[in-house]
Design a protein around this motif. Structure first.
Motif, short mmCIF file in Angstrom:
data_model
loop_
_atom_site.label_atom_id
_atom_site.label_comp_id
_atom_site.label_asym_id
_atom_site.label_seq_id
_atom_site.Cartn_x
_atom_site.Cartn_y
_atom_site.Cartn_z
N PRO A 143 3.70 16.43 -10.96
CA PRO A 143 3.42 17.44 -11.46
C PRO A 143 2.57 18.60 -11.68
CG PRO A 143 4.39 15.21 -12.35
CD PRO A 143 3.52 15.44 -11.41
N SER A 144 1.61 17.63 -11.35
CA SER A 144 0.06 18.94 -11.72
C SER A 144 -0.27 19.78 -10.20
CB SER A 144 -1.40 18.17 -11.47
OG SER A 144 -1.55 17.07 -12.98
N LEU A 145 0.54 19.18 -8.82
CA LEU A 145 0.26 19.72 -7.60
C LEU A 145 0.98 20.90 -8.13
CD1 LEU A 145 0.44 16.99 -5.07
CD2 LEU A 145 -1.93 18.51 -5.81
N LEU A 146 2.54 20.62 -9.10
CA LEU A 146 3.70 21.54 -8.60
C LEU A 146 2.85 23.03 -9.50
CD1 LEU A 146 6.64 19.87 -8.94
CD2 LEU A 146 5.57 21.09 -7.28
N GLY A 147 2.53 22.78 -10.88
CA GLY A 147 2.13 23.01 -11.61
C GLY A 147 0.67 24.44 -11.49
N VAL A 148 0.04 23.50 -10.41
CA VAL A 148 -0.68 24.37 -9.52
C VAL A 148 -0.18 25.21 -8.87
CG1 VAL A 148 -2.70 24.74 -8.02
CG2 VAL A 148 -2.87 22.91 -9.98
N ALA A 149 0.18 24.85 -8.08
CA ALA A 149 0.77 25.89 -6.33
C ALA A 149 1.75 26.99 -7.48
CB ALA A 149 1.81 25.04 -5.77
N LEU A 150 2.53 26.78 -8.61
CA LEU A 150 3.33 27.98 -8.81
C LEU A 150 2.66 28.79 -9.71
CD1 LEU A 150 6.26 28.63 -10.07
CD2 LEU A 150 5.95 26.66 -12.06
N PHE A 151 1.70 28.68 -10.17
CA PHE A 151 0.56 29.67 -11.31
C PHE A 151 -0.07 29.99 -10.11
CE2 PHE A 151 3.06 26.51 -14.61
CZ PHE A 151 3.72 27.59 -15.16
N TYR A 152 -0.83 29.54 -9.45
CA TYR A 152 -2.44 29.65 -9.14
C TYR A 152 -1.92 29.92 -7.37
CZ TYR A 152 -5.04 28.24 -13.30
OH TYR A 152 -5.01 27.34 -14.36
N MET B 150 0.40 -1.13 -0.07
CA MET B 150 0.10 0.40 -0.05
C MET B 150 0.37 1.03 0.10
SD MET B 150 -3.52 -0.75 -0.45
CE MET B 150 -4.10 0.56 0.31
N LYS B 151 1.69 0.69 0.67
CA LYS B 151 2.51 2.40 0.61
C LYS B 151 3.50 2.38 -0.21
CE LYS B 151 3.62 1.96 5.71
NZ LYS B 151 4.54 1.98 6.45
N LYS B 152 3.86 1.38 -1.60
CA LYS B 152 4.42 1.68 -2.68
C LYS B 152 3.28 2.71 -3.72
CE LYS B 152 7.27 -1.15 -6.14
NZ LYS B 152 7.01 -2.03 -6.44
N HIS B 153 1.83 1.87 -3.73
CA HIS B 153 1.24 2.24 -4.49
C HIS B 153 0.77 3.63 -3.84
CE1 HIS B 153 -0.06 -2.19 -5.30
NE2 HIS B 153 0.60 -1.64 -5.76
N THR B 154 0.63 3.95 -3.15
CA THR B 154 0.20 5.29 -2.50
C THR B 154 2.07 6.05 -3.04
OG1 THR B 154 -0.73 4.90 -0.62
CG2 THR B 154 0.62 7.26 -0.29
N LEU B 155 3.29 5.75 -2.59
CA LEU B 155 3.70 6.67 -3.22
C LEU B 155 4.04 6.81 -5.18
CD1 LEU B 155 7.06 7.69 -2.61
CD2 LEU B 155 7.84 5.90 -3.50
N ILE B 156 3.03 5.58 -5.81
CA ILE B 156 3.76 6.04 -6.99
C ILE B 156 1.89 7.29 -7.48
CG2 ILE B 156 2.80 5.17 -9.01
CD1 ILE B 156 4.43 2.34 -7.87
N TYR B 157 1.23 6.88 -6.34
CA TYR B 157 -0.10 8.01 -6.75
C TYR B 157 0.81 9.29 -6.89
CZ TYR B 157 -2.19 3.98 -6.24
OH TYR B 157 -3.45 2.77 -6.84
N TRP B 158 1.36 9.28 -5.65
CA TRP B 158 2.22 11.03 -5.32
C TRP B 158 3.18 11.41 -6.36
CZ3 TRP B 158 -0.40 14.74 -2.43
CH2 TRP B 158 -0.83 14.18 -1.89
N LEU B 159 3.55 10.48 -6.61
CA LEU B 159 4.53 10.65 -7.71
C LEU B 159 4.05 11.29 -9.05
CD1 LEU B 159 7.27 8.08 -7.67
CD2 LEU B 159 7.80 10.38 -6.92
N PHE B 160 2.69 10.77 -9.39
CA PHE B 160 1.49 10.73 -10.75
C PHE B 160 1.01 12.30 -10.68
CE2 PHE B 160 2.03 6.88 -12.11
CZ PHE B 160 1.97 7.03 -13.57
N LEU B 161 0.96 12.76 -9.38
CA LEU B 161 0.17 13.55 -8.53
C LEU B 161 1.37 15.33 -9.04
CD1 LEU B 161 -2.28 12.55 -5.71
CD2 LEU B 161 -3.06 13.66 -8.71
#
Length: 284
Positions: free
Chosen positions: A14-23, A1-12
């Motif tokens: 770039p989007s989170l960084l974009g929202v944080a940087l531009f919004y 479960m920890k490995k899957h959670t880490l993979i989910y966060w890795l996919f998220l």
């Protein structure tokens, strides 16, 4: 479960960084500009810019026109979309072409349709020429009271199709057995709508209401193309006020107006969430 959670966060990530940087970061940093006197000496002004903005006659005019526009177009758009969705659901023959005709605004490029509105509703556009040829006087044809109705019509054409899709998705999940049971008990179409359709569409109606309010602030492009950055006082919106403050580099006034609008919209959304929760709890 920890490995899957880490993979989910890795996919998220770039989007989170974009929202944080531009919004998120620009929005938070704009609070600094809202609290300074001007861009020259950067003197701390506290809430002075907010008080000046609220007392500004242009801001008051823009806020009043925006509230009027939302009060007209949001209820009309929801009622029209719900009516058309129910009509499409009950249609037999011709449902497919009727659905395609109603969903055309979703696929038409916005640039081309804005040009169409300009040709039709411009100061010297086709609609005014037709009204003059029909015998209407120049005072009636060129009066400013037509402008708000034109903007409401543009909003309805642009957003009713999207609301139809949302209402349709809610209608298809209502079991047909509920209507059959109501019909056996002698209930007419109106009672079926109130006791079945309206009850089970309440979550969808809440989503449509939120999206309609949000979309009502996105009509600035059409207003700008039709009437320019300085339209008549009857249709001078908050978007005009902020756009003109940006062009004049009045960042303290612009940022303070943006935060006032943010707080007002947040308060409205909070009240709507509370009402939706109360309605949901009542019917559960």
């Amino acid at each position: 479960m920890k490995k899957h959670t880490l993979i989910y966060w890795l996919f998220l990530l770039p989007s989170l960084l974009g929202v944080a940087l531009f919004y998120v970061f620009p929005f938070l940093f704009s609070l600094y500009y809202a609290a300074v006197d001007n861009l020259g000496d950067m003197r701390f002004a506290g809430l002075e810019n907010f008080a000046d903005t609220l007392s500004n006659p242009l801001f008051q005019q823009a806020a009043g026109n925006t509230l009027l526009f939302i009060g007209l177009c949001v209820p009309l758009g929801m009622v029209l979309a719900l009516f058309l969705s129910i009509c499409l659901q009950r249609m037999g023959r011709g449902r497919v072409p009727a659905t395609l005709a109603l969903l055309i605004p979703l696929v038409v490029p916005s640039g081309s349709i804005v040009y169409f509105w300009k040709v039709l509703f411009d100061q010297n556009g086709l609609l005014r020429k037709l009204l003059l040829q029909a015998g209407f006087s120049h005072e009636i044809v060129f009066q400013n009271s037509w402008a708000m109705g034109i903007l409401v019509a543009v909003f309805l054409w642009k957003n009713v199709s999207y609301n139809i899709v949302l209402f349709w998705s809610g209608l298809v999940w209502i079991p047909k057995t509920y209507y059959e049971q109501m019909a056996l008990e002698g209930a007419g179409a109106w009672r079926q709508f109130i006791n079945v359709t309206w009850v089970y569409l309440s979550p969808t109606t809440f989503v449509v209401l939120l999206m309609s309010i949000v979309n009502s602030f996105k009509v600035f492009k059409e207003i700008y193309m039709l009437y320019g950055p300085y339209p008549s006082t009857d249709i001078y919106m908050l978007q005009h006020y902020m756009n003109n403050q940006f062009q004049s580099l009045s960042l303290p006034q612009l940022c303070s107006a943006a935060y006032i609008l943010f707080l007002a919209v947040s308060l409205v959304l909070l009240v709507l969430f509370r009402l939706q929760k109360r309605v949901t709890d009542t019917y559960q």
